[in-house]
Scaffold this active site. Structure first.
Site, PDB file in Angstrom:
ATOM      1  N   ASP A 139      24.626  40.207  47.888  1.00 43.49           N
ATOM      2  CA  ASP A 139      25.463  39.780  46.663  1.00 43.49           C
ATOM      3  C   ASP A 139      26.458  38.520  47.043  1.00 43.49           C
ATOM      4  O   ASP A 139      26.269  38.099  48.013  1.00 43.49           O
ATOM      5  CB  ASP A 139      26.537  41.010  46.539  1.00 43.49           C
TER       6      ASP A 139
ATOM      7  N   LYS B   9      25.753  37.269  41.422  1.00 42.96           N
ATOM      8  CA  LYS B   9      26.210  36.480  40.173  1.00 42.96           C
ATOM      9  C   LYS B   9      25.803  35.210  40.541  1.00 42.96           C
ATOM     10  O   LYS B   9      26.374  34.446  41.665  1.00 42.96           O
ATOM     11  CB  LYS B   9      27.564  36.728  40.024  1.00 42.96           C
TER      12      LYS B   9
ATOM     13  N   MET C 219      39.797  44.592  39.843  1.00 41.96           N
ATOM     14  CA  MET C 219      39.672  44.190  38.361  1.00 41.96           C
ATOM     15  C   MET C 219      39.678  42.614  38.353  1.00 41.96           C
ATOM     16  O   MET C 219      40.320  41.970  39.130  1.00 41.96           O
ATOM     17  CB  MET C 219      40.819  44.688  37.474  1.00 41.96           C
TER      18      MET C 219
HETATM   19  N1  SAH Z   1      31.976  47.549  46.556  1.00 35.71           N
HETATM   20  C1  SAH Z   1      32.957  46.681  46.809  1.00 35.71           C
HETATM   21  C2  SAH Z   1      33.930  46.455  45.349  1.00 35.71           C
HETATM   22  C3  SAH Z   1      33.025  45.882  44.377  1.00 35.71           C
HETATM   23  S1  SAH Z   1      33.772  45.403  42.883  1.00 35.71           S
HETATM   24  C4  SAH Z   1      34.151  47.272  47.620  1.00 35.71           C
HETATM   25  O1  SAH Z   1      34.097  48.252  48.124  1.00 35.71           O
HETATM   26  O2  SAH Z   1      35.082  46.504  48.274  1.00 35.71           O
HETATM   27  C5  SAH Z   1      34.383  43.893  42.960  1.00 35.71           C
HETATM   28  C6  SAH Z   1      35.703  43.757  43.059  1.00 35.71           C
HETATM   29  O3  SAH Z   1      36.286  44.117  44.300  1.00 35.71           O
HETATM   30  C7  SAH Z   1      36.071  42.598  42.816  1.00 35.71           C
HETATM   31  O4  SAH Z   1      36.336  41.986  41.422  1.00 35.71           O
HETATM   32  C8  SAH Z   1      37.650  42.568  43.463  1.00 35.71           C
HETATM   33  O5  SAH Z   1      38.481  43.265  42.674  1.00 35.71           O
HETATM   34  C9  SAH Z   1      37.269  43.715  44.329  1.00 35.71           C
HETATM   35  N2  SAH Z   1      37.038  42.752  45.826  1.00 35.71           N
HETATM   36  C10 SAH Z   1      35.847  42.372  46.625  1.00 35.71           C
HETATM   37  N3  SAH Z   1      36.017  42.078  47.655  1.00 35.71           N
HETATM   38  C11 SAH Z   1      37.476  41.607  47.627  1.00 35.71           C
HETATM   39  C12 SAH Z   1      38.249  40.718  48.632  1.00 35.71           C
HETATM   40  N4  SAH Z   1      37.686  40.084  49.730  1.00 35.71           N
HETATM   41  N5  SAH Z   1      39.414  40.579  48.443  1.00 35.71           N
HETATM   42  C13 SAH Z   1      39.882  41.327  47.249  1.00 35.71           C
HETATM   43  N6  SAH Z   1      39.223  41.738  46.322  1.00 35.71           N
HETATM   44  C14 SAH Z   1      38.040  42.019  46.592  1.00 35.71           C
END
Ligand code: SAH
Length: 489
Positions: free
Chosen positions: A33, A55, A174
């Site tokens: 991803d 994306k 979000m």
């Molecule tokens: N599977 C992932 C989440 C995927 S949804 C997990 O467990 O973390 C994607 C969302 O995750 C983003 O829009 C953001 O809100 C959050 N996210 C992912 N990586 C991040 C990071 N390094 N710092 C802050 N938010 C993060």
């Protein structure tokens, strides 16, 4: 055939699980991803196929059906497939949907949990998602999934009344555009306006940033500081604890992007130290050393051996070995090392240097040798070394033999690295040759970044290229250079 749905953690490569790292190292195919960083993918073996399924630049997502098809196709072809997902694969990552597809296709699968952003990003911001007497529970909330149902307003999926009444911390995964609405809905449903909020952008990555606010102020504050994705938002009294327990963003080089130009073989201790202090490191090796396979003269006639660099030390022992000798050949000789790194390299071969100058430059060594009786010196060094030391010794009547053990040659820069270099805050130079070869490889020294020099000879090389060092280390060693960067602020 097995497909692995693997959580890659929130960004910091150090937060990969051991299982994830092992699977990445042996995978035939990795489907990854957007937020999976290059340092994590660098763990793949040579020849592994890396396929981006996140994306894309323009924002369009590779369709989930395509990802599913790739997963099944590669697994069926008997390949080890790793589906690498940010954070945890089962937390808002559609990992469960991919597992269903694999099950339906009869492909065996394994789920490797990862550290989810909703726990890791707050932790790196010093925000505990639970705290005794303050938050006895935590809820992870997203609206993302419903975004795919275009005709519906995803807000309708969230029970704001229940969320407002939830007795504990709320962590929102979000889009940042949702912040205003989150704050409005929660206060409208009964959460106090002065409830603390922390937004953690790019959590656990080198440029993590945390913004503190309250439900009443968060929307304006987010616009003011220009919050951008990816970010998690923590709502609850624990958010304020981050103001006391912050640690990561306090590291002295946090948020600085620093390039390291020394040879790849020697860059890691410097790069590691910079990273430990919070810097994001761009490795841009401009040089590499090449052995000249030199023959050593008879050592017996020389009462002083000078080794000029760590690489010179390993070349010395290589040269001894080629003639069937070892460290015992140095018995009875006075050995000088140009700096602490060289002394360390000698020690690794069983030799304790008799002399290490306080200033790790030729001038410093000359000073240190001032009171040492020397009749004949053997200097072991790079072909392109300066003449300061041999000239200075000869002026004292010392018979000097210079043996070039290796030479420094250019390391071509990859286009990506040249591009990355232009965007760094600092470029570090640890020798005159790093200056010369970087300028050559990059078509001049990049104009934007500031230039940090290890010492006067390196600064002089910068001047030859029309630039003044923005900083010169007081102690002419890699550690001295790091200290200078920290002190510069
Ligand atoms: N599977 C992932 C989440 C995927 S949804 C997990 O467990 O973390 C994607 C969302 O995750 C983003 O829009 C953001 O809100 C959050 N996210 C992912 N990586 C991040 C990071 N390094 N710092 C802050 N938010 C993060």
């Amino acid at each position: 055939m097995t497909a692995y749905l693997v959580g890659a953690g929130p960004g910091d490569p150090g937060l990969l699980t051991v299982r994830a790292r092992d699977l990445i190292a042996r995978a035939d195919v990795i489907l990854y991803d957007l937020l999976i960083g290059p340092e994590i993918l660098a763990g793949a073996r040579d020849g592994a196929e890396l396929i981006f399924v996140g994306k894309q630049g323009g924002g369009a997502q590779v369709p989930q059906a395509d990802t599913n098809a790739l997963l099944v196709e590669h697994a069926r072809a008997g390949r080890e497939v790793v589906r690498l997902k940010g954070g945890d694969p089962f937390v808002f990552g559609r990992g469960s949907e991919e597992a269903e597809v694999l099950r339906d296709a009869g492909v065996r699968f394994e789920i490797v949990p990862g550290i989810t952003a909703g726990i890791a990003a707050p932790a790196y911001a010093g925000v505990p998602v639970t705290h005794r007497n303050v938050a006895a529970g935590v809820a992870f909330v997203t609206g993302h999934q419903a975004r795919f149902r275009a005709e519906r307003d995803w807000w309708a999926d969230l029970d704001w009344d229940a969320l407002a009444r939830f007795p504990g911390t709320l962590v929102f995964y979000m889009g940042v555009r949702a912040l205003e609405r989150i704050a409005e809905e929660l206060t409208a449903h009964g959460r106090p306006g002065d409830e603390p909020v922390a937004i953690v952008e790019r959590g656990t990555m080198a440029d993590q940033r945390t913004t503190h606010a309250t439900l009443a102020t968060v929307a304006a504050r987010a616009i003011e500081v220009g919050v951008s994705a990816p970010a998690v938002t923590v709502v609850g009294p624990v958010a304020a604890i981050g103001l006391q327990l912050q640690w990561r963003e306090l590291r002295p080089l946090h948020g600085r992007r620093i390039a390291v130009t020394r040879a790849r073989a020697q860059s890691s201790p410097l790069a590691a130290r910079l990273r430990d202090l919070g810097a994001e490191v761009v490795e841009a090796p401009a040089i590499r050393t090449r052995s000249l396979e030199a023959e050593l003269p008879m050592l017996a006639g020389h009462d002083l051996l000078v080794v000029s660099s760590p690489n010179g030390a390993s070349e010395l022992f290589g040269a001894l070995e080629r003639t069937g000798l070892d460290a015992r050949a140095l018995a009875g000789h006075r050995v000088a090392a140009m700096g602490p790194g060289t002394a360390r390299a000698l020690r690794a071969h069983g030799i304790s240097a008799d002399l290490v100058p306080e200033r790790a430059v030729a001038e410093g060594l000359l000073e240190a040798l001032a009171d040492v009786p020397v009749a004949s010196a053997l200097l072991l060094r790079a072909r392109e070394g300066r003449d300061t030391l041999p000239d200075g010794l000869r002026a004292r009547g010392v018979a000097v033999t210079v043996v070039a053990l290796y030479e420094t040659v250019a390391e071509p820069l990859e286009e990506e690295t040249t591009h990355a270099l232009a965007g760094v805050d600092w470029i570090t130079f640890t020798s005159a040759s790093t200056v010369r070869f970087l300028a050559e490889a990059a078509g001049g020294l990049p104009a934007g970044p500031r230039l940090a020099s290890i010492g006067p000879a390196t600064s002089a090389a910068l001047r030859e290229h029309g630039r003044e060092a923005d900083l010169e280390a007081a102690e002419h060693t890699p550690d001295g250079l790091v200290d200078a960067l920290v002190n510069h602020g």
